[in-house]
Design a protein around this motif. Structure first.
Motif, PDB file in Angstrom:
ATOM      1  N   GLU A 135     -19.099  -6.527   6.440  1.00 56.06           N
ATOM      2  CA  GLU A 135     -19.001  -6.447   7.899  1.00 56.06           C
ATOM      3  C   GLU A 135     -17.625  -6.871   8.422  1.00 56.06           C
ATOM      4  O   GLU A 135     -17.384  -6.808   9.624  1.00 56.06           O
ATOM      5  N   ALA A 136     -16.730  -7.281   7.537  1.00 54.79           N
ATOM      6  CA  ALA A 136     -15.423  -7.798   7.967  1.00 54.79           C
ATOM      7  C   ALA A 136     -14.591  -6.705   8.641  1.00 54.79           C
ATOM      8  O   ALA A 136     -13.892  -6.981   9.624  1.00 54.79           O
ATOM      9  N   ASP A 137     -14.664  -5.475   8.149  1.00 53.25           N
ATOM     10  CA  ASP A 137     -13.888  -4.395   8.770  1.00 53.25           C
ATOM     11  C   ASP A 137     -14.360  -4.124  10.197  1.00 53.25           C
ATOM     12  O   ASP A 137     -13.549  -3.910  11.100  1.00 53.25           O
ATOM     13  N   LEU A 138     -15.665  -4.137  10.409  1.00 52.34           N
ATOM     14  CA  LEU A 138     -16.221  -3.943  11.750  1.00 52.34           C
ATOM     15  C   LEU A 138     -15.775  -5.067  12.686  1.00 52.34           C
ATOM     16  O   LEU A 138     -15.333  -4.817  13.812  1.00 52.34           O
ATOM     17  N   VAL A 139     -15.866  -6.304  12.201  1.00 48.07           N
ATOM     18  CA  VAL A 139     -15.444  -7.456  13.015  1.00 48.07           C
ATOM     19  C   VAL A 139     -13.953  -7.360  13.326  1.00 48.07           C
ATOM     20  O   VAL A 139     -13.525  -7.607  14.456  1.00 48.07           O
ATOM     21  N   ARG A 140     -13.146  -6.959  12.343  1.00 53.91           N
ATOM     22  CA  ARG A 140     -11.700  -6.818  12.567  1.00 53.91           C
ATOM     23  C   ARG A 140     -11.412  -5.740  13.603  1.00 53.91           C
ATOM     24  O   ARG A 140     -10.550  -5.907  14.467  1.00 53.91           O
ATOM     25  N   ASP A 141     -12.129  -4.632  13.540  1.00 53.69           N
ATOM     26  CA  ASP A 141     -11.939  -3.562  14.530  1.00 53.69           C
ATOM     27  C   ASP A 141     -12.306  -4.040  15.941  1.00 53.69           C
ATOM     28  O   ASP A 141     -11.617  -3.718  16.911  1.00 53.69           O
ATOM     29  N   LEU A 142     -13.389  -4.799  16.055  1.00 60.52           N
ATOM     30  CA  LEU A 142     -13.777  -5.347  17.362  1.00 60.52           C
ATOM     31  C   LEU A 142     -12.718  -6.314  17.883  1.00 60.52           C
ATOM     32  O   LEU A 142     -12.378  -6.315  19.073  1.00 60.52           O
ATOM     33  N   ARG A 143     -12.181  -7.137  16.989  1.00 56.82           N
ATOM     34  CA  ARG A 143     -11.112  -8.063  17.398  1.00 56.82           C
ATOM     35  C   ARG A 143      -9.865  -7.295  17.850  1.00 56.82           C
ATOM     36  O   ARG A 143      -9.210  -7.680  18.813  1.00 56.82           O
ATOM     37  N   ALA A 144      -9.539  -6.216  17.146  1.00 60.91           N
ATOM     38  CA  ALA A 144      -8.378  -5.413  17.517  1.00 60.91           C
ATOM     39  C   ALA A 144      -8.562  -4.817  18.915  1.00 60.91           C
ATOM     40  O   ALA A 144      -7.613  -4.769  19.703  1.00 60.91           O
ATOM     41  N   VAL A 199     -10.409  -6.111  21.379  1.00 62.09           N
ATOM     42  CA  VAL A 199     -10.284  -7.202  22.347  1.00 62.09           C
ATOM     43  C   VAL A 199      -8.804  -7.559  22.547  1.00 62.09           C
ATOM     44  O   VAL A 199      -8.353  -7.752  23.683  1.00 62.09           O
ATOM     45  N   LEU A 200      -8.049  -7.605  21.472  1.00 64.80           N
ATOM     46  CA  LEU A 200      -6.620  -7.922  21.588  1.00 64.80           C
ATOM     47  C   LEU A 200      -5.861  -6.829  22.329  1.00 64.80           C
ATOM     48  O   LEU A 200      -4.956  -7.112  23.122  1.00 64.80           O
ATOM     49  N   ALA A 201      -6.231  -5.558  22.098  1.00 64.76           N
ATOM     50  CA  ALA A 201      -5.581  -4.452  22.811  1.00 64.76           C
ATOM     51  C   ALA A 201      -5.885  -4.524  24.307  1.00 64.76           C
ATOM     52  O   ALA A 201      -4.989  -4.303  25.140  1.00 64.76           O
ATOM     53  N   ASP A 202      -7.127  -4.854  24.652  1.00 65.37           N
ATOM     54  CA  ASP A 202      -7.482  -5.017  26.068  1.00 65.37           C
ATOM     55  C   ASP A 202      -6.706  -6.169  26.700  1.00 65.37           C
ATOM     56  O   ASP A 202      -6.228  -6.067  27.837  1.00 65.37           O
ATOM     57  N   ALA A 203      -6.570  -7.258  25.970  1.00 68.01           N
ATOM     58  CA  ALA A 203      -5.808  -8.402  26.482  1.00 68.01           C
ATOM     59  C   ALA A 203      -4.341  -8.020  26.679  1.00 68.01           C
ATOM     60  O   ALA A 203      -3.708  -8.418  27.667  1.00 68.01           O
ATOM     61  N   TYR A 204      -3.806  -7.233  25.765  1.00 69.29           N
ATOM     62  CA  TYR A 204      -2.410  -6.788  25.893  1.00 69.29           C
ATOM     63  C   TYR A 204      -2.248  -5.876  27.109  1.00 69.29           C
ATOM     64  O   TYR A 204      -1.264  -5.983  27.845  1.00 69.29           O
ATOM     65  N   PRO A 238      -0.369  -7.426  19.654  1.00 69.53           N
ATOM     66  CA  PRO A 238      -1.247  -8.303  18.867  1.00 69.53           C
ATOM     67  C   PRO A 238      -2.158  -7.523  17.932  1.00 69.53           C
ATOM     68  O   PRO A 238      -2.640  -6.446  18.263  1.00 69.53           O
ATOM     69  N   GLU A 239      -2.370  -8.082  16.765  1.00 68.22           N
ATOM     70  CA  GLU A 239      -3.319  -7.485  15.831  1.00 68.22           C
ATOM     71  C   GLU A 239      -4.010  -8.602  15.051  1.00 68.22           C
ATOM     72  O   GLU A 239      -3.406  -9.647  14.784  1.00 68.22           O
ATOM     73  N   PRO A 240      -5.266  -8.406  14.713  1.00 68.83           N
ATOM     74  CA  PRO A 240      -5.973  -9.446  13.960  1.00 68.83           C
ATOM     75  C   PRO A 240      -5.407  -9.558  12.550  1.00 68.83           C
ATOM     76  O   PRO A 240      -4.796  -8.614  12.041  1.00 68.83           O
ATOM     77  N   PRO A 241      -5.607 -10.707  11.910  1.00 69.25           N
ATOM     78  CA  PRO A 241      -5.084 -10.872  10.553  1.00 69.25           C
ATOM     79  C   PRO A 241      -5.731  -9.898   9.579  1.00 69.25           C
ATOM     80  O   PRO A 241      -6.880  -9.507   9.745  1.00 69.25           O
ATOM     81  N   ALA A 242      -4.961  -9.503   8.589  1.00 65.50           N
ATOM     82  CA  ALA A 242      -5.457  -8.573   7.578  1.00 65.50           C
ATOM     83  C   ALA A 242      -6.488  -9.268   6.691  1.00 65.50           C
ATOM     84  O   ALA A 242      -6.455 -10.480   6.507  1.00 65.50           O
ATOM     85  N   ILE A 243      -7.382  -8.465   6.152  1.00 68.18           N
ATOM     86  CA  ILE A 243      -8.375  -8.978   5.216  1.00 68.18           C
ATOM     87  C   ILE A 243      -7.782  -8.840   3.817  1.00 68.18           C
ATOM     88  O   ILE A 243      -7.442  -7.736   3.392  1.00 68.18           O
ATOM     89  N   PRO A 244      -7.616  -9.936   3.103  1.00 69.75           N
ATOM     90  CA  PRO A 244      -7.015  -9.840   1.772  1.00 69.75           C
ATOM     91  C   PRO A 244      -7.936  -9.118   0.794  1.00 69.75           C
ATOM     92  O   PRO A 244      -9.156  -9.147   0.937  1.00 69.75           O
ATOM     93  N   GLU A 245      -7.325  -8.457  -0.185  1.00 69.49           N
ATOM     94  CA  GLU A 245      -8.129  -7.772  -1.193  1.00 69.49           C
ATOM     95  C   GLU A 245      -8.767  -8.762  -2.153  1.00 69.49           C
ATOM     96  O   GLU A 245      -9.834  -8.505  -2.691  1.00 69.49           O
ATOM     97  N   GLN A 246      -8.089  -9.896  -2.378  1.00 65.21           N
ATOM     98  CA  GLN A 246      -8.615 -10.934  -3.246  1.00 65.21           C
ATOM     99  C   GLN A 246      -8.495 -12.267  -2.534  1.00 65.21           C
ATOM    100  O   GLN A 246      -7.536 -12.508  -1.815  1.00 65.21           O
ATOM    101  N   ALA A 247      -9.445 -13.119  -2.761  1.00 71.97           N
ATOM    102  CA  ALA A 247      -9.388 -14.483  -2.246  1.00 71.97           C
ATOM    103  C   ALA A 247      -9.817 -15.417  -3.364  1.00 71.97           C
ATOM    104  O   ALA A 247     -10.814 -15.165  -4.040  1.00 71.97           O
ATOM    105  N   TRP A 248      -9.037 -16.449  -3.575  1.00 69.53           N
ATOM    106  CA  TRP A 248      -9.285 -17.371  -4.676  1.00 69.53           C
ATOM    107  C   TRP A 248      -9.529 -18.767  -4.144  1.00 69.53           C
ATOM    108  O   TRP A 248      -8.922 -19.191  -3.166  1.00 69.53           O
ATOM    109  N   ILE A 249     -10.388 -19.511  -4.817  1.00 75.15           N
ATOM    110  CA  ILE A 249     -10.508 -20.940  -4.564  1.00 75.15           C
ATOM    111  C   ILE A 249      -9.467 -21.644  -5.421  1.00 75.15           C
ATOM    112  O   ILE A 249      -8.659 -22.410  -4.939  1.00 75.15           O
ATOM    113  N   ASN A 250      -9.464 -21.356  -6.703  1.00 74.71           N
ATOM    114  CA  ASN A 250      -8.463 -21.880  -7.631  1.00 74.71           C
ATOM    115  C   ASN A 250      -7.872 -20.706  -8.386  1.00 74.71           C
ATOM    116  O   ASN A 250      -8.424 -20.261  -9.388  1.00 74.71           O
TER     117      ASN A 250
END
Length: 153
Positions: free
Chosen positions: A97-106, A108-113, A125-137
Motif C-alpha cells: 500500500e506504500a505506492d498508494l499512500v505516496r501518491d495520495l501524499r503527492a 496533497v503536496l501539489a494542492d498545497a503548492y 514538493p514531493e514525498p520521499p521515495a520508497i527504497p527498494e531495500q531496507a535493512w536493520i543491520n
C-alpha cells in the motif's frame, strides 16, 4: 573555617568498583542488565529511542508484559512511520500500500503548492521515495547482501 571546601580543583569521583553485595546504579529490578543484542534489549532500546511515554518502570507480570508488547508492536508496525522507508509504516510497505499512500501524499503536496507556492522556495514538493531495500543491520560487503536477498526471495 569548617564547612568550606578545600582550595584547589574539585576532586573527581573515583571509579566505582563492582561489588555484588552493593546494588549497581544501572541495575534495577525493573530493568536487569541484558546482552545488548537480545530481543528484550532491542525492545528496550527501541522503546527508549521512540520515547514511548507509556513504557512502564516495571512490568507487573508476564501477562502485563505480553499485553504491553503486543500494543507496542502493533503501534510500531501499523501506526509508526519510519524514516528509512520513506515515512511509511512497515504494514503499508509489506502489504503493497506504500505506492498508494505516496501518491495520495503527492496530491496533497501539489494542492498545497498550488495554494501557497511562496512556501516552497527550493523546488516543487514531493514525498520521499520508497527504497527498494531496507535493512536493520546491513551486511558489510555486497556479496553478503546479495546472499541475504537471494535467501529471502
Amino acid at each position: 573555617m569548617a564547612g568550606l571546601p578545600a582550595p584547589g580543583p574539585h576532586p573527581r569521583a573515583g571509579r566505582r568498583l563492582y561489588r555484588p553485595e552493593l546494588p549497581h546504579p544501572a541495575l534495577t529490578a525493573a530493568r536487569r542488565r541484558l546482552c545488548r543484542s537480545s530481543p528484550a534489549a532491542a525492545l528496550e532500546r527501541d522503546a527508549e529511542k521512540l520515547n514511548r511515554p507509556d513504557y512502564p518502570d516495571r512490568f507487573g507480570s508476564l501477562p502485563h508484559t505480553r499485553q504491553w508488547c503486543a500494543a507496542c508492536f502493533d503501534w510500531y508496525h501499523i501506526e509508526h512511520r519510519h524514516s528509512g522507508i520513506g515515512y511509511h509504516t512497515p504494514y503499508d510497505v509489506h502489504h503493497g500500500e506504500a505506492d498508494l499512500v505516496r501518491d495520495l501524499r503527492a496530491k496533497v503536496l501539489a494542492d498545497a503548492y498550488d495554494q501557497h507556492p511562496e512556501r516552497f522556495v527550493r523546488k516543487f514538493p514531493e514525498p520521499p521515495a520508497i527504497p527498494e531495500q531496507a535493512w536493520i543491520n546491513r551486511p558489510t560487503d555486497d556479496e553478503t547482501a546479495e546472499k541475504e536477498i537471494r535467501t529471502q526471495n
